[in-house]
Structures are given as C-alpha cells and as structure tokens.
Design a protein around this motif. Sequence first.
Motif, PDB file in Angstrom:
ATOM      1  N   ARG A 276      95.904 158.737  63.959  1.00 22.11           N
ATOM      2  CA  ARG A 276      95.856 160.156  63.601  1.00 22.11           C
ATOM      3  C   ARG A 276      96.052 160.947  64.884  1.00 22.11           C
ATOM      4  O   ARG A 276      95.109 161.171  65.637  1.00 22.11           O
ATOM      5  N   HIS A 277      97.301 161.343  65.157  1.00 16.58           N
ATOM      6  CA  HIS A 277      97.660 162.047  66.381  1.00 16.58           C
ATOM      7  C   HIS A 277      97.105 161.327  67.613  1.00 16.58           C
ATOM      8  O   HIS A 277      96.468 161.915  68.474  1.00 16.58           O
ATOM      9  N   GLY A 278      97.339 160.019  67.644  1.00 13.81           N
ATOM     10  CA  GLY A 278      96.967 159.256  68.823  1.00 13.81           C
ATOM     11  C   GLY A 278      95.611 158.600  68.773  1.00 13.81           C
ATOM     12  O   GLY A 278      95.268 157.841  69.685  1.00 13.81           O
ATOM     13  N   LEU A 279      94.815 158.842  67.742  1.00 13.60           N
ATOM     14  CA  LEU A 279      93.467 158.275  67.655  1.00 13.60           C
ATOM     15  C   LEU A 279      93.372 157.291  66.493  1.00 13.60           C
ATOM     16  O   LEU A 279      93.765 157.603  65.359  1.00 13.60           O
ATOM     17  N   ALA A 280      92.843 156.100  66.783  1.00 12.86           N
ATOM     18  CA  ALA A 280      92.631 155.101  65.741  1.00 12.86           C
ATOM     19  C   ALA A 280      91.413 155.471  64.906  1.00 12.86           C
ATOM     20  O   ALA A 280      90.517 156.196  65.356  1.00 12.86           O
TER      21      ALA A 280
ATOM     22  N   ARG B 121      70.065 158.861  81.530  1.00  6.57           N
ATOM     23  CA  ARG B 121      69.199 157.874  80.876  1.00  6.57           C
ATOM     24  C   ARG B 121      69.873 157.185  79.691  1.00  6.57           C
ATOM     25  O   ARG B 121      69.503 156.079  79.316  1.00  6.57           O
ATOM     26  N   LYS B 122      70.852 157.847  79.085  1.00  2.00           N
ATOM     27  CA  LYS B 122      71.481 157.286  77.891  1.00  2.00           C
ATOM     28  C   LYS B 122      72.615 156.345  78.278  1.00  2.00           C
ATOM     29  O   LYS B 122      73.389 156.657  79.182  1.00  2.00           O
ATOM     30  N   PRO B 123      72.723 155.199  77.589  1.00  4.22           N
ATOM     31  CA  PRO B 123      73.801 154.257  77.923  1.00  4.22           C
ATOM     32  C   PRO B 123      75.167 154.831  77.549  1.00  4.22           C
ATOM     33  O   PRO B 123      75.295 155.646  76.641  1.00  4.22           O
ATOM     34  N   GLY B 124      76.184 154.388  78.268  1.00  2.00           N
ATOM     35  CA  GLY B 124      77.534 154.888  78.037  1.00  2.00           C
ATOM     36  C   GLY B 124      78.474 153.820  77.526  1.00  2.00           C
ATOM     37  O   GLY B 124      78.261 152.621  77.716  1.00  2.00           O
ATOM     38  N   GLN B 125      79.548 154.286  76.849  1.00  2.00           N
ATOM     39  CA  GLN B 125      80.593 153.397  76.361  1.00  2.00           C
ATOM     40  C   GLN B 125      81.945 153.973  76.742  1.00  2.00           C
ATOM     41  O   GLN B 125      82.122 155.191  76.804  1.00  2.00           O
ATOM     42  N   VAL B 126      82.912 153.076  76.958  1.00  2.00           N
ATOM     43  CA  VAL B 126      84.283 153.482  77.243  1.00  2.00           C
ATOM     44  C   VAL B 126      85.199 152.747  76.280  1.00  2.00           C
ATOM     45  O   VAL B 126      85.234 151.514  76.264  1.00  2.00           O
ATOM     46  N   TRP B 127      85.902 153.511  75.461  1.00  2.00           N
ATOM     47  CA  TRP B 127      86.854 152.946  74.510  1.00  2.00           C
ATOM     48  C   TRP B 127      88.252 153.183  75.055  1.00  2.00           C
ATOM     49  O   TRP B 127      88.648 154.325  75.303  1.00  2.00           O
ATOM     50  N   LEU B 128      88.997 152.104  75.193  1.00  2.00           N
ATOM     51  CA  LEU B 128      90.324 152.175  75.797  1.00  2.00           C
ATOM     52  C   LEU B 128      91.353 151.712  74.769  1.00  2.00           C
ATOM     53  O   LEU B 128      91.378 150.540  74.391  1.00  2.00           O
ATOM     54  N   GLN B 129      92.169 152.650  74.301  1.00  2.00           N
ATOM     55  CA  GLN B 129      93.179 152.339  73.288  1.00  2.00           C
ATOM     56  C   GLN B 129      94.438 151.781  73.963  1.00  2.00           C
ATOM     57  O   GLN B 129      94.942 152.351  74.921  1.00  2.00           O
ATOM     58  N   THR B 130      94.962 150.668  73.419  1.00  2.00           N
ATOM     59  CA  THR B 130      96.136 150.054  74.041  1.00  2.00           C
ATOM     60  C   THR B 130      96.909 149.196  73.048  1.00  2.00           C
ATOM     61  O   THR B 130      96.329 148.644  72.102  1.00  2.00           O
ATOM     62  N   LEU B 131      98.197 149.101  73.280  1.00  2.00           N
ATOM     63  CA  LEU B 131      99.041 148.157  72.554  1.00  2.00           C
ATOM     64  C   LEU B 131      99.177 146.839  73.303  1.00  2.00           C
ATOM     65  O   LEU B 131      99.838 145.915  72.834  1.00  2.00           O
ATOM     66  N   HIS B 132      98.559 146.749  74.486  1.00  2.00           N
ATOM     67  CA  HIS B 132      98.691 145.561  75.342  1.00  2.00           C
ATOM     68  C   HIS B 132      97.314 145.090  75.809  1.00  2.00           C
ATOM     69  O   HIS B 132      97.016 145.094  77.008  1.00  2.00           O
ATOM     70  N   PRO B 133      96.470 144.659  74.897  1.00  2.00           N
ATOM     71  CA  PRO B 133      95.103 144.264  75.280  1.00  2.00           C
ATOM     72  C   PRO B 133      95.041 143.041  76.189  1.00  2.00           C
ATOM     73  O   PRO B 133      94.013 142.802  76.823  1.00  2.00           O
TER      74      PRO B 133
END
Length: 729
Positions: free
Chosen positions: A400-404, A589-601
């Motif tokens: 959806r406009h670049g977002l899964a 204090r809050k844990p973080g996440q990084v989501w990386l979108q790719t066609l080449h995992p």
Amino acid sequence: MPAVLQVAVPVPLAQGFDYLPPAGVDAATIAAGTRLAVPFAGKVRVGVVVGHAQDSSVDPRKLKPALRVLDAAPWISAELAATLAWAARYYQHPLGEVFETALPVGLRTPRPLPAAASSERALVRIEGGVDAANPPRAGSRAAALFELLGAGPRSRAELDAQLPGWRSAAANLRKRGLVATTRLALHTLPRAQVAGPRLTAEQAAAVAAVAAGFGSFTPTLLEGITGSGKTEVYLALIEQVVARGGQALVLVPEIGLTPQTLRRFRERLAARIEVIHSGLADGERTRAWLAAARGEADVVIGTRSAVFAPLTRAGLIIVDEEHDASYKQQEGWRYSARDLALVRARALEVPVVLGTATPSLETLANVEAGRYAKLHLAARPGVARLPQFRLVDLRGKPLRHGLADETIAALRACLARGEQALVFRNRRGYAPVLTCRACGWHAACARCDKPLTWHRGAARLRCHHCGAEQRVPSTCPQCGNVHLAPQGLGTERLEETLAELFPDMPLVRVDRETTRRKNALDELLAALAPDRAALIVGTQMLAKGHDLPNLTLVVIVGVDEGLFSVDFRAEERLAQLVVQVAGRAGRARKPGQVWLQTLHPDHPLLRDVLAHGYAAAAQRLLRERREAGLPPYAHLALLRADAPQQTQVDEFLHAAATLAAQPAGVSLLGPMPAPMPRRAGLQRGQLLLSADERARLHAFLPDWIARVRGLREAHRVRWSLDVDPIDLY
C-alpha cells in the motif's frame, strides 16, 4: 629589512602576489595573517599577508602598493595560516581562495568589523499588555513561554535551552502585545543549568583515556553504539578543557543537529559558546568567528566551515559523526573538514576525538595501522537497549504505497501502545517520477536527462540534480492523456498514506521542504508530545543525533536502492544509514524495533548488519576494498570537466591525460563520461588518478596540475580537481 609583502589574493590563480606596503607604512610592521585592501585587475580585493621578502621577481616599476592595512593585529594565527597553506598544496587549490574560504563573509570585504558585543537580544514579558485579559491557553507552548518570562527576561540562548520551539510561540505573543524584544548585558560566564548524569564505567574510562593526552596530538576514534552516550563523553572532556582555560571546537555534520547540540551544551556547560554554520546570517557568523579569535568563546560548535575557527587557547577538537559525507565540500575548494580537523589538532598539539557509531572505512584503516587509538562504548546507559531488527520480505506481497500489510499492522500496534513510530524514506517529494500510462512519457529535466520529482504540495516538478523546476502539466505533453500517474514514492506520498491510515494521529514530516525556515526542525520535533503516540516521516535528516524517548518503532522503506549502486562506497553508506536510523528507536526505557522492508533479504550486507552489526559489515567491506585496490588502500584524485559541448570536454581530458605521461606509481583511468553524463545543461567527463601510496600521488599532482592550467583546452571547459573524492558522481 623586508620591503615586499607576499599576499594571498582571492582569485583563481595558483601563485601568490607581491605588493609594496601602503605609503608611509614599514613592511616589517605588517605581520603575517593581516588583511590588506589591495588593487587587483581594476578592483579592490581583500588579501592576506602570508610572508615578507627583501625584493620581488616582479619588475619594481610594476609593483603596486597595498591600499591600506585593515587589521591592527592579524586575525589569522600562524597555526591557521600554516594549515591553510598546507591545504592549498594538498588539495591543489589557489592559496588566495583557500584563505577566503576560511574567513567569514564579514572579513572578506574592507568594511569595518563589528565591535565585540556587549549585549544580546532577549525576550521580556509585558505586564498589562494589549491582550492581557486573554492569557495564552493553558498547556500551550505560548502559555509555557509566558510563564517562563514571568521570572524575568530571557536571552535567546536561554530560551533555546529551556523551551525548544519557543519562536513560534513568541511570534503569537508578540502580535498580542504580551511580549517584546529587549537587550540584556552579556554575562562574563554563563552558569550551568542542569547537572549531568553520572558517567558509566565505559564513559568514564573513555574520558580518562582522552584526558590523559591533553597537551599532545592524540587522535582517537570513539566508537559507540547509537544511544551509548558519546555526547556525555564530549561534555565531560569539554568541562575539563574549559576548567584548564582552554577552548574546544566541536564539529557536527548538519545544521539540523546544531540547535539540539547547542541547547544541551548550554544547559550543561559553564562556558561561553559560539555557533558557526551556513544557516546563520553573515553578521552572526562573523561575530562568532571574531569572538573565537578574541578568545571570548570557550566552545565553538559548528558545521563544516567551523573547522576554520581561530583557536587562541586550543585544548580539544571533536568531530561528531565523523563518517558523515557532509564534512566533504563538494563545490569550489573540495576540502574535508574532518581531515583538516586532524591537521589542525596536530599543529595545535591537542587531542582530536572522532565520534561515531559507524566509523568510515578510512578511519577504521587508520586504527588498524596504529595511527589512531580506539575507544569503544558497547552499551546504552541505564535500561535502554539496542533495538531488535526484523526483515520484511516483500517478494510476492502487495504493498500500500510502499508499505506491506504486516508493516502497517506493526505501526498500528505501536501507536495503540501510546508510542511513536518513524517511517524512514530517504527520498523527498511526492514521487520520483510522473508518468503517462497511455504512452510511457515521463517528466524529465531538459538540462540533466533525469526524471523530475513531483512535489505535490508545491504543485511543481523539480530536478534534484540542478534545481530546475516547472509546473505540473494537466495533460500528457506527448499524447494528451489527462491521467498522469506517480511512480515510486517520496516522503510526501508516505505522509499522505499514513494520514489516510491513521487520520486522528499526530503526523510530522521532516525533510528539506519542511525545514527550510530557521529553527524549523527544532520546532517540528518539539511539537511532538514526549508521552503521546505520533507518527514521523523523514529523510536522512533524522538519521543521527536526535533523541526521541517515546520512539520505539523505525520502519525503513526503499533500502534496496543502495544495494546495487555503481558507486563503490554505496554499501558502506547504506550500512551506516541503516544503523544510524535504527538507533533512533528504543533510546529510553521502552524497547525498540526496526522493520526493514526489502526484496533482497539474503543480501550479504543486510545479513551482516542485522546478524552481527556494523563492525562485521565494515570488516567485509574493508577486505573487498583491499582486494580491489580501492580507498582506504588506494589514494584517488578526480579531474572533472564540464562544458556545453562534449567535444570540449573530451579534448580537455585527453590533453590532460597526455600530459600525465605514465607517472611512476600513479595509474590513470579515463578519460570517461561521468556516471551522470549531463547535468544543468552541461556535458560531463572525468579522469581518475589512483596510487597505492599517497606520497606518489602528491609528488605527481603539483607539476601536472600546473601544466593542466596552461592548456589551451582548459579555457573552454569548467574543470576542478577533487583530491580524496568521496563522490565519483
């Protein structure tokens, strides 16, 4: 007694120029580093005395006297003059232009200099103002400012430290007659307003190691993971330097980092702090430079050009985010501020700290060779931890406009927890291409042969290479079709998509378009409530330095574009960018996440960064560079040329290559077209020189460039030499 003054005049000629002293003035009384008004080609120019001589090679009858001495004492110290002379030789650039670059605009003219400031602008509350019956709404920034001023006037520096984003609130209150501008006498020494946290063991050890080298040239890489508290190390070191009566120079890569760095330093340091960057008015930059020269500044903070700040009591130089490409000037005199900081530190005999979470490969190679010391901060202070990475495999998935869909679900969950999310896309505008689906036409820059970026908010098509722009056509110029469609996405389009998905959520977009106004970035980030959910869309302006404690999710979009570039530095920059952007998440204090979108995992770079961190990726890239004979294991110089006609470029580059005549230890590649063969209406080409040993390259360059300057073909093109280029584009 010397009778002739040797003067660096800001003209594009390699040699210096001899002048007689002004009438009635003894040449011996004019010290090196003093500015002179001199006649040159029918104009009055400001030159700098670089030496004296008994006589001149010029016919004495042709020697002209300088018009007048502009300074009672030299503003450019012997150390700075020697550094500039070295830089002119190293970068093969005219000495006069090098000196001019180092001077602020106010010192480039013969006009009188501004006096030392005795007061500063401030804001004062007006009791019983025009709109006193209607005080600011409780909880608003205007109310906070009105309350703060109730305790007395505040200088702009104090307001920057105490209430980020105060300027828009001040404009509101000023219109209502509730505040006014005044002037306050400058205090001799500001007071620290906030006590710093206790240093961790790692931080304290780093401070002790650098401080042990006070009074000597000790280059040190401070490699600390994002959020590890490198700034606390800087502050602790600067406190010691100021206490010893010294000055500290702090370089930051971008103007956007300056306000928050300045605010934090002013809160913490009992020191006189000055700022130098291109976003300031010419008068402000000149006053700051002069304050440093007079010894009135204890700390100078600035971007690339601040490396030329006079340091009369030098004690420490810090280069924050030393890997950043913005430290390299890309027009005119193409110097590296990071490298000049090292040269100055050596001359001044002071420590220099290169701080980053993602060191450049050049710096890592210097560490491996034993030229730099290395300190490591491996943990975030307190309970903060590094974020967890997750790859989103886009293969076969609808977007959806670049977002899964799963990315959107992660954003929704983050916001539901009352936290903040950053969607990172390193491409501004609405879409990088506007196309016609009926005939295939696309909007292209007539001067660059590259697609024009559609900026929907401004209703303009803009070239991000040459700056050309035009209106958006209502129909296809080729077939008349009225349905023109965007292709690809930029930050504007992501902002639109997120606004549709989360209509009630605060949303901030941070890119060049939204931050053109002075202090705009500071105000945008200040508008985010630290304890409420919000969405941020941004480019690399947000990749480093910014501390948002409630930001727990970072989504990186468009990472694949950096995986298959023709630029040999592309993977290094991508790894740095991913790690730096990821570092915005989970800094409190809050844990973080990084989501990386790719066609080449399965790409090796992504695998290394995500599984083993930046260090593993850097070591693999260093091995590849060594095998390929590329920097940092080779030393480059790039001769660029552009002209209206391709034949003019080709003739110049071929003539320059012929002059090279197979120098020992230096190889030539080209002539060849530039990776972008046409820009701003000009044809472009280049000649690349490479040597395994830096000394061989620099033994060859001076004579060759002198002969290149004399070429007849050189007058038909615009050409430049880039020593240690970081961009071959």
